[in-house]
Write an enzyme that holds these catalytic residues in place. Structure first.
Site, short mmCIF file in Angstrom:
data_model
loop_
_atom_site.label_atom_id
_atom_site.label_comp_id
_atom_site.label_asym_id
_atom_site.label_seq_id
_atom_site.Cartn_x
_atom_site.Cartn_y
_atom_site.Cartn_z
N CYS A 292 -126.64 -1.87 -76.75
CA CYS A 292 -126.92 -3.25 -76.33
C CYS A 292 -127.41 -4.19 -77.43
CB CYS A 292 -127.96 -3.23 -75.21
SG CYS A 292 -127.41 -2.32 -73.77
N1 LIG Z 1 -126.50 2.30 -71.83
C1 LIG Z 1 -127.38 1.37 -71.51
O1 LIG Z 1 -128.57 1.60 -71.61
C2 LIG Z 1 -126.95 0.00 -71.01
C3 LIG Z 1 -127.94 -0.86 -70.52
C4 LIG Z 1 -127.57 -2.10 -70.04
C5 LIG Z 1 -126.22 -2.47 -70.04
N2 LIG Z 1 -125.27 -1.62 -70.54
C6 LIG Z 1 -123.88 -2.06 -70.49
O2 LIG Z 1 -123.20 -1.32 -69.49
C7 LIG Z 1 -121.83 -1.10 -69.88
C8 LIG Z 1 -121.52 0.38 -69.86
O3 LIG Z 1 -122.35 1.02 -70.80
P1 LIG Z 1 -122.59 2.59 -70.81
O4 LIG Z 1 -123.75 2.80 -71.70
O5 LIG Z 1 -122.64 3.13 -69.44
O6 LIG Z 1 -121.24 3.08 -71.52
P2 LIG Z 1 -120.68 4.58 -71.62
O7 LIG Z 1 -119.80 4.61 -72.79
O8 LIG Z 1 -121.81 5.55 -71.52
O9 LIG Z 1 -119.83 4.75 -70.30
C9 LIG Z 1 -118.68 4.04 -70.04
C10 LIG Z 1 -117.73 4.94 -69.28
O10 LIG Z 1 -116.60 4.17 -68.93
C11 LIG Z 1 -115.46 5.01 -69.02
N3 LIG Z 1 -114.27 4.18 -69.09
C12 LIG Z 1 -113.81 3.45 -70.13
N4 LIG Z 1 -112.70 2.80 -69.78
C13 LIG Z 1 -112.46 3.10 -68.48
C14 LIG Z 1 -111.47 2.72 -67.55
N5 LIG Z 1 -110.49 1.88 -67.88
N6 LIG Z 1 -111.53 3.24 -66.32
C15 LIG Z 1 -112.52 4.10 -65.97
N7 LIG Z 1 -113.48 4.49 -66.80
C16 LIG Z 1 -113.46 3.99 -68.05
C17 LIG Z 1 -115.72 5.86 -70.23
O11 LIG Z 1 -114.95 7.04 -70.25
C18 LIG Z 1 -117.23 6.14 -70.06
O12 LIG Z 1 -117.46 7.32 -69.32
C19 LIG Z 1 -121.69 -1.75 -71.24
O13 LIG Z 1 -121.20 -3.04 -71.09
C20 LIG Z 1 -123.11 -1.80 -71.76
O14 LIG Z 1 -123.29 -2.85 -72.69
C21 LIG Z 1 -125.61 -0.38 -71.01
#
Ligand SMILES: NC(=O)c1ccc[n+]([C@@H]2O[C@H](COP(=O)([O-])OP(=O)(O)OC[C@H]3O[C@@H](n4cnc5c(N)ncnc54)[C@H](O)[C@@H]3O)[C@@H](O)[C@H]2O)c1
Length: 454
Positions: A292
């Site tokens: 982030c």
């Molecule tokens: N990790 C955090 O602490 C956090 C906190 C706030 C916001 N976010 C936001 O949340 C969002 C997700 O982050 P995350 O940390 O969970 O990411 P991540 O990489 O851990 O998980 C994303 C998942 O999406 C899957 N994916 C990708 N393309 C796909 C598709 N077309 N169809 C289905 N699945 C698909 C991936 O395989 C993965 O498992 C981002 O925008 C991030 O900025 C994350």
């Protein structure tokens, strides 16, 4: 906001309120999986979607791939009906679709929305009348309306239109879907606030979408905060992250000054934090990490250019924070030279690979940059991290290293603390090491000439 022309599908609202609504979560990563488990705990039927077959298989076998989520939690959810799939045609089995896919930067530091557009492309042909779609991925203001909405409207086979305030669509004819943005606010490793107690911001494209999403999130969060548009919700998330990024840059810069002045910045921050109003403590470190804070502000600075606007605070904060790993290398060089050693050829053990303490997340970790910089200077580097027995290849690195046991610390010319995991016994580490460079104040309270705090 006008609600005259469209009424929320009372059927869906009733289903949500009675926990009969089935929830689809797309992207079962650090955000999507815990969210799915929360809905499952609250007795919703949850179907998770991920393109990563290994994740789908792990979940369907009752296993976890996120350190802080125990397999038992997955198994309990499985007993309540939770399952995972890569088959988007199964979207017709759900009533609400929550999207939590990655939003990284590309190599030019610009937003990479390819995961969102690919997800939209996959949802569109499977979109059903009255589906509620919520985007949770962090992104620039306008993404929900300018990027996701056209993909969903163009690609669906029922000719569905998103319900909009004041638009000439009639919810009664089953020709609409509902679209909302609701940012994720999870703070991995933060155990001081229960997830349920983090208020959930929701910005619907129309009042009905906001009401439906609000009702859905009210089932798992104690408070839902409604804002007027998806763009306001998108901007809210960016404001929160930019606030952190800029304040971390501020203390990083002041740390550099304090080091020159011989003042302990940590002592100063702790003292300032006793002020009961107007001050919130942020702490310096070896550089920004995580999905982030190093990434999201640049989503806004990119979008700002469309409006002929330069976000100078974001750029300056980025410059300072990006420079911190270089400061760490400089500190190691100086510390070694005080021991009449050069970095080139020295054995350096780096403690911590994760971007912050007590988590198993490596994304954008400053440790990755620091290892590369140390190696480029000719150091013989190894690392220890209880959360990462191995580090292979990522989007921006290819290390192929294995975590070294924390034994015989005297063999290293320098032990470099990059992540202050709670598991480490810092007193023992200092006792056994020749030289400790501490980027996190992990050795606070330990007095030893071997310690260099930087
Ligand atoms: N990790 C955090 O602490 C956090 C906190 C706030 C916001 N976010 C936001 O949340 C969002 C997700 O982050 P995350 O940390 O969970 O990411 P991540 O990489 O851990 O998980 C994303 C998942 O999406 C899957 N994916 C990708 N393309 C796909 C598709 N077309 N169809 C289905 N699945 C698909 C991936 O395989 C993965 O498992 C981002 O925008 C991030 O900025 C994350």
């Amino acid at each position: 906001m006008s609600t005259q022309q469209i009424t929320p599908t009372s059927e869906l609202l009733t289903k949500i309120k009675s926990r009969q609504a089935r929830i689809g979560i797309i992207g079962l990563g650090y955000v999507g999986l815990p969210l799915g488990l929360l809905f499952s705990e609250e007795k919703f039927q949850v179907l998770g979607f991920d393109i990563d077959a290994s994740k789908v298989n792990a979940l369907n076998s009752g296993n976890s791939y996120i350190h802080r989520i125990l397999p038992a939690e997955i198994q309990q959810a499985r007993e309540k009906g939770f399952s995972a799939t890569s088959d988007y045609t199964r979207l017709k089995e759900v009533d609400a679709i929550i999207i939590a896919v990655p939003t990284p930067l590309n190599e030019y530091h610009e937003p990479d929305l390819s995961y969102i557009t690919a997800t939209g492309d996959a949802i569109a042909p499977n979109l059903q009348p009255n589906h509620l779609v919520v985007l949770e991925s962090t992104t620039y203001p306008g993404t929900t309306e300018e990027v996701l909405l056209p993909i969903l409207e163009k690609g669906n086979k029922f000719g569905l239109k998103a319900a909009r305030d004041g638009a000439s669509v009639d919810a009664g004819t089953d020709k609409v879907f509902f679209l909302t943005f609701s940012p994720e606010r999870e703070d991995p490793g933060n155990t001081s606030v229960a997830r349920k107690d983090i208020p959930k911001v929701v910005g619907g494209l129309d009042a009905n979408a906001a009401e439906l999403a609000g009702a859905m999130y009210n089932a798992i969060f104690r408070r839902v905060v409604r804002v007027s548009t998806p763009a306001a919700a998108e901007m809210t998330k960016l404001l929160e992250n930019i606030y952190r990024c800029v304040n971390i840059a501020l203390v990083n810069e002041l740390k550099l000054l304090c080091l020159r002045m011989g003042i302990d910045i940590w002592e100063v921050i702790d003292a300032a934090a006793t002020k009961p109003f107007g001050f919130h403590p942020f702490y310096p470190g070896p550089g920004l990490g995580g999905h982030c804070i190093p990434v999201d502000p640049f989503y806004l600075s990119w979008k700002a250019k469309e409006f002929d606007f330069r976000t100078k605070f974001i750029e300056l904060a980025g410059e300072i924070n990006v420079g911190m790993p270089y400061h760490v290398i400089g500190s190691v060089v100086t510390a070694l030279s005080q021991h009449k050693k050069a970095l080139n050829g020295s054995k350096v053990l780096m403690l911590g690979m994760a971007y912050k303490k007590d988590i198993d997340d490596l994304r954008e970790s400053p440790a990755l940059t620091i290892i590369e910089l140390l190696q480029a200077e000719g150091a013989d580097v190894c690392y220890n991290d209880p959360y990462f027995p191995k580090v292979g290849r990522g989007r921006k690195y290819d290390l192929q290293m294995t975590s070294t046991p924390l034994t015989n610390l005297g063999q290293y010319d320098c032990v470099l603390i990059v992540t202050d995991h709670s598991d480490y016994d810092y007193k023992k580490i200092v006792e056994e090491s020749q030289l400790v460079v501490d980027t996190r104040n992990a050795t606070k309270g330990i007095r030893s000439p071997k310690i260099v705090r930087c």
